[in-house]
Design a protein around this motif. Sequence first.
Motif, PDB file in Angstrom:
ATOM      1  N   TRP A 164       0.839  -1.207   0.000  1.00  0.00           N
ATOM      2  CA  TRP A 164       0.000   0.000   0.000  1.00  0.00           C
ATOM      3  C   TRP A 164       0.870   1.251   0.000  1.00  0.00           C
ATOM      4  CZ3 TRP A 164      -4.772  -0.428  -1.283  1.00  0.00           C
ATOM      5  CH2 TRP A 164      -5.515  -1.562  -0.948  1.00  0.00           C
ATOM      6  N   HIS A 165       0.627   2.147  -0.931  1.00  0.00           N
ATOM      7  CA  HIS A 165       1.380   3.393  -1.004  1.00  0.00           C
ATOM      8  C   HIS A 165       0.608   4.399  -1.865  1.00  0.00           C
ATOM      9  CE1 HIS A 165       2.299   1.631  -4.886  1.00  0.00           C
ATOM     10  NE2 HIS A 165       2.656   2.849  -5.290  1.00  0.00           N
ATOM     11  N   ALA A 166       1.085   5.646  -1.852  1.00  0.00           N
ATOM     12  CA  ALA A 166       0.588   6.664  -2.780  1.00  0.00           C
ATOM     13  C   ALA A 166       1.805   7.277  -3.445  1.00  0.00           C
ATOM     14  CB  ALA A 166      -0.193   7.725  -2.022  1.00  0.00           C
ATOM     15  N   ASP A 167       1.685   7.597  -4.721  1.00  0.00           N
ATOM     16  CA  ASP A 167       2.796   8.237  -5.436  1.00  0.00           C
ATOM     17  C   ASP A 167       2.642   9.748  -5.277  1.00  0.00           C
ATOM     18  OD1 ASP A 167       3.999   5.801  -6.558  1.00  0.00           O
ATOM     19  OD2 ASP A 167       2.055   5.625  -7.524  1.00  0.00           O
ATOM     20  N   ASP A 168       2.886  10.191  -4.052  1.00  0.00           N
ATOM     21  CA  ASP A 168       2.613  11.592  -3.720  1.00  0.00           C
ATOM     22  C   ASP A 168       3.891  12.391  -3.484  1.00  0.00           C
ATOM     23  OD1 ASP A 168       3.345  10.346  -1.401  1.00  0.00           O
ATOM     24  OD2 ASP A 168       1.598  10.930  -0.234  1.00  0.00           O
ATOM     25  N   LEU A 245      -4.803   5.106  -1.325  1.00  0.00           N
ATOM     26  CA  LEU A 245      -3.585   4.287  -1.432  1.00  0.00           C
ATOM     27  C   LEU A 245      -3.864   3.210  -2.469  1.00  0.00           C
ATOM     28  CD1 LEU A 245      -2.888   3.752   2.384  1.00  0.00           C
ATOM     29  CD2 LEU A 245      -1.731   5.380   0.856  1.00  0.00           C
ATOM     30  N   HIS A 246      -2.801   2.710  -3.111  1.00  0.00           N
ATOM     31  CA  HIS A 246      -2.995   1.592  -4.038  1.00  0.00           C
ATOM     32  C   HIS A 246      -1.937   0.524  -3.802  1.00  0.00           C
ATOM     33  CE1 HIS A 246      -0.489   4.578  -6.191  1.00  0.00           C
ATOM     34  NE2 HIS A 246       0.125   3.518  -6.738  1.00  0.00           N
ATOM     35  N   SER A 247      -2.223  -0.687  -4.264  1.00  0.00           N
ATOM     36  CA  SER A 247      -1.274  -1.798  -4.086  1.00  0.00           C
ATOM     37  C   SER A 247      -1.529  -2.877  -5.144  1.00  0.00           C
ATOM     38  CB  SER A 247      -1.433  -2.421  -2.692  1.00  0.00           C
ATOM     39  OG  SER A 247      -2.656  -3.127  -2.608  1.00  0.00           O
ATOM     40  N   PHE A 263       3.703   5.892 -16.239  1.00  0.00           N
ATOM     41  CA  PHE A 263       4.157   7.172 -16.808  1.00  0.00           C
ATOM     42  C   PHE A 263       3.720   8.290 -15.876  1.00  0.00           C
ATOM     43  CE2 PHE A 263       3.783   4.243 -20.330  1.00  0.00           C
ATOM     44  CZ  PHE A 263       4.921   4.507 -21.079  1.00  0.00           C
ATOM     45  N   ARG A 264       4.639   9.229 -15.636  1.00  0.00           N
ATOM     46  CA  ARG A 264       4.371  10.339 -14.707  1.00  0.00           C
ATOM     47  C   ARG A 264       4.914  11.642 -15.275  1.00  0.00           C
ATOM     48  NH1 ARG A 264       5.490   7.341  -9.557  1.00  0.00           N
ATOM     49  NH2 ARG A 264       4.833   5.216 -10.044  1.00  0.00           N
ATOM     50  N   HIS A 265       4.468  12.761 -14.713  1.00  0.00           N
ATOM     51  CA  HIS A 265       5.022  14.056 -15.106  1.00  0.00           C
ATOM     52  C   HIS A 265       5.747  14.670 -13.916  1.00  0.00           C
ATOM     53  CE1 HIS A 265       5.456  17.854 -17.244  1.00  0.00           C
ATOM     54  NE2 HIS A 265       5.260  18.404 -16.054  1.00  0.00           N
TER      55      HIS A 265
HETATM   56 FE   LIG Z   1       2.127   3.467  -7.295  1.00  0.00          FE
END
Ligand SMILES: [Fe+2]
Length: 272
Positions: A164-168, A245-247, A263-265
């Motif tokens: 579990w995490h967030a790409d924050d 959160l996602h996992s 893909f991210r900015h």
């Molecule tokens: Fe992620």
Amino acid sequence: MSFRFKPVSQPSNPEVNEGGEKDKQIKTLDLGNGSQILYMPRFLSFDDSWKFFDYLNSHIPWTRPTIRVFGRSCVQVLSLFSFSHAEIVNSLVSLPEKPRDTCYVASPGLPELIYSGYKPHAYSWDDYPPLKDILEAVHEALPGSKFNSLLLNRYKGGNDNVGWHADDEKLYGPTPEIASVSFGCERDFLLKKRPNKSSQPQERRSDDEPASKRSKKCCHVDQHSFTLKHGSLLVMRGYTQRDWLHSVPKRAKAEATRINLTFRHVHGGVLG
Ligand SMILES: [Fe+2]
Ligand SMILES: O=C(O)CCC(=O)C(=O)O
């Protein structure tokens, strides 16, 4: 090396839930409070997706960062001074720091990525031309979006996972858009709402309902699950990283390899 392929095109109205033809299906999920998920099960064709899978599996410089730990019991660790240097070195064992293989690709001039205390080397898009083809298809499917970095994950079986995490991370800004393309073995992708700091239930609840029923109702809207298919695209938008959160959990039955590209900015680079 570059692949020629046709991305499966988008229906004219992307707001439509489960649009007309099966090939062009887009599912949108409004998570509330400005967070959305978009899912295209057949973003890339089945055959092209296998070509990408084979290329990525064999050409990407995958790494699985490890940490070196003393491989004896805790009690013995407490009396480390009683061992010779050679004994200590011989007792060190490598444990995987991340339960999956990863790689990072980014445009030049971007601020360095640091996540979970780990600073990956940034490879160039030019070294892996098929990644540019996939990026082009993602941009075509998401007009107005501009991605300049990519985190790749390889799950070599059901034990490999992401918790579990967030790409924050700050470098993605307050409302990061993350476009996630999957190849190979299908895996579950779970979303759960971050605990509400105010701890005030947001839903109207009936106090004469049994507690078990109430909690079921509450958890139902606070968790979502997708089975990410070979060639699919899932997009997290708005405040999803702030509020959810996602996992990708372990799955004993998922024996085959799965490759995932996110893909991210990154803000603050040459592209802004
Ligand atoms: Fe992620
Ligand atoms: O493998 C996936 O579908 C998700 C990967 C992920 O969450 C990440 O790289 O941050």
